[in-house]
Scaffold this motif. Sequence first.
Motif, mmCIF file in Angstrom:
data_model
loop_
_atom_site.group_PDB
_atom_site.id
_atom_site.type_symbol
_atom_site.label_atom_id
_atom_site.label_comp_id
_atom_site.label_asym_id
_atom_site.label_seq_id
_atom_site.Cartn_x
_atom_site.Cartn_y
_atom_site.Cartn_z
ATOM 1 N N UNK A 283 46.046 4.002 38.626
ATOM 2 C CA UNK A 283 44.637 4.355 38.509
ATOM 3 C C UNK A 283 44.181 4.243 37.048
ATOM 4 N N UNK A 284 45.047 4.679 36.133
ATOM 5 C CA UNK A 284 44.725 4.549 34.707
ATOM 6 C C UNK A 284 44.549 3.083 34.344
ATOM 7 N N UNK A 285 45.473 2.257 34.807
ATOM 8 C CA UNK A 285 45.487 0.848 34.412
ATOM 9 C C UNK A 285 44.309 0.074 34.959
ATOM 10 N N UNK A 286 43.915 0.365 36.204
ATOM 11 C CA UNK A 286 42.900 -0.447 36.847
ATOM 12 C C UNK A 286 41.472 0.061 36.662
ATOM 13 N N UNK A 287 41.306 1.303 36.230
ATOM 14 C CA UNK A 287 39.946 1.815 36.108
ATOM 15 C C UNK A 287 39.632 2.551 34.830
ATOM 16 N N UNK A 288 40.616 3.287 34.313
ATOM 17 C CA UNK A 288 40.317 4.148 33.167
ATOM 18 C C UNK A 288 40.469 3.423 31.845
ATOM 19 N N UNK A 289 41.588 2.710 31.658
ATOM 20 C CA UNK A 289 41.816 2.055 30.367
ATOM 21 C C UNK A 289 40.857 0.893 30.157
ATOM 22 N N UNK A 290 40.246 0.413 31.229
ATOM 23 C CA UNK A 290 39.264 -0.661 31.107
ATOM 24 C C UNK A 290 37.848 -0.132 30.851
ATOM 25 N N UNK A 291 37.655 1.179 30.987
ATOM 26 C CA UNK A 291 36.330 1.754 30.780
ATOM 27 C C UNK A 291 35.373 1.517 31.928
ATOM 28 N N UNK A 292 35.885 1.191 33.114
ATOM 29 C CA UNK A 292 35.021 0.879 34.249
ATOM 30 C C UNK A 292 34.702 2.079 35.129
ATOM 31 N N UNK A 293 35.509 3.130 35.082
ATOM 32 C CA UNK A 293 35.362 4.223 36.032
ATOM 33 C C UNK A 293 34.062 4.997 35.816
ATOM 34 N N UNK A 294 33.829 5.422 34.592
ATOM 35 C CA UNK A 294 32.645 6.231 34.284
ATOM 36 C C UNK A 294 31.602 5.338 33.609
ATOM 37 N N UNK A 295 31.030 4.437 34.393
ATOM 38 C CA UNK A 295 30.124 3.406 33.879
ATOM 39 C C UNK A 295 28.898 4.005 33.192
#
Length: 387
Positions: A283-295
């Motif tokens: 979950x960290x790799x695919x959404x959080x470290x990319x900055x996509x989760x909390x748009x």
Amino acid sequence: MRFVLPVAALVTVPLLAACISNTSDSGIVGGAGGPISVTSSDSSCDVSAESAPAGNLTFNVVNGGSKVTEFYLYSADGKRIVGEVENIGPGLQGKLIVTADEGSYQTSCRPGMAGQGIRADFTVTKPAGGSTAPSADAVLISRAQNQYRVWVQHQADLLVAQTKRFVTAYEQGNDDLVRTLYPQARFHWESIETVAESFGDLDPKTDAREADLMPGQKWTGWHRIEKDLWPQRAKNYTPLSIRQRHFYGDDLLTNVTTVRDRIRSITFTTDQIANGSSGLMEEVATGKVTGEEEYWSHTDLWDFAANVKGARVAFEDVKPILEERDPALAKTLTHRFAEIDRLLARHESGNGYVLYTELSRAEVKRLADAVNALSEPLSHLTAAVLP
């Protein structure tokens, strides 16, 4: 400005499953008959067996189609995910390792990662000898299972309590307070995210991002409210009315309360705990470290830290088992969790973290590199702790 970096060498390992792509067989077998082969195409899901003895099962999944696919093992009613392996590209392979008790289940391939999937009944039979007796380290196993269950239930209780505060302030229009409470309440969701995601009917209602909505899907949950609180990136946005705020707020609270209530009835096997650790780091790799989760809010570092905390707790619960079976892997994982904690501490601010937009490209890359360095050895945790 968001920095979206490629995150290489990741292993897809959701909560109740382990997917080890393009690797050799771990030695875990699918019941007495060995690993169960699954071939997914764009229109079929061929499973080599309709049943297997209870215990540790392995499904080797090959994508023979033209679309990215997923493979699931569901409960008999088809509502709860028992295990899953995601994001298997055309021509690639994935592996699902799961411990299953005697009973009825469903298998499912989802070509294109959409819809209900191509499902079939699957039976887990009475094991050879009539028992799945625990190994010699049964005390360590029982302790890990109990500790993790208590921790997950506690996080679920905190999630409901914090969401109540958040929803009350939101419905009263106290937006300054609401913006402060948003990442704090979500922290408890994110710390047990892969457990919550196993309730396939509730997760889309609660945590769907706007970019992930399917045609015709009604958008509700955390991120719908997030957009209303931070609409600066939206064009011609119309704020929600008080009546709409009550609808979305009450709906969110109802759904997280239902998640909490369902969690109270769950027990966790050792593989589920180990896969939970790996799944949270994915979950960290695919959404959080990319900055996509909390748009909209850019509060991704709160989510990042919560996922890491949940992953670390799960790892530490099974660590005594791992130290007996693979002390070198236990040492490596301990060191790499500590490295991520050290990097996150640099970005603390007050009782939380800086906004993701305040990170430099170099800082984001350091976080991504640390996630990658942990994800690869963590992908071996499940096989290492199973008897």
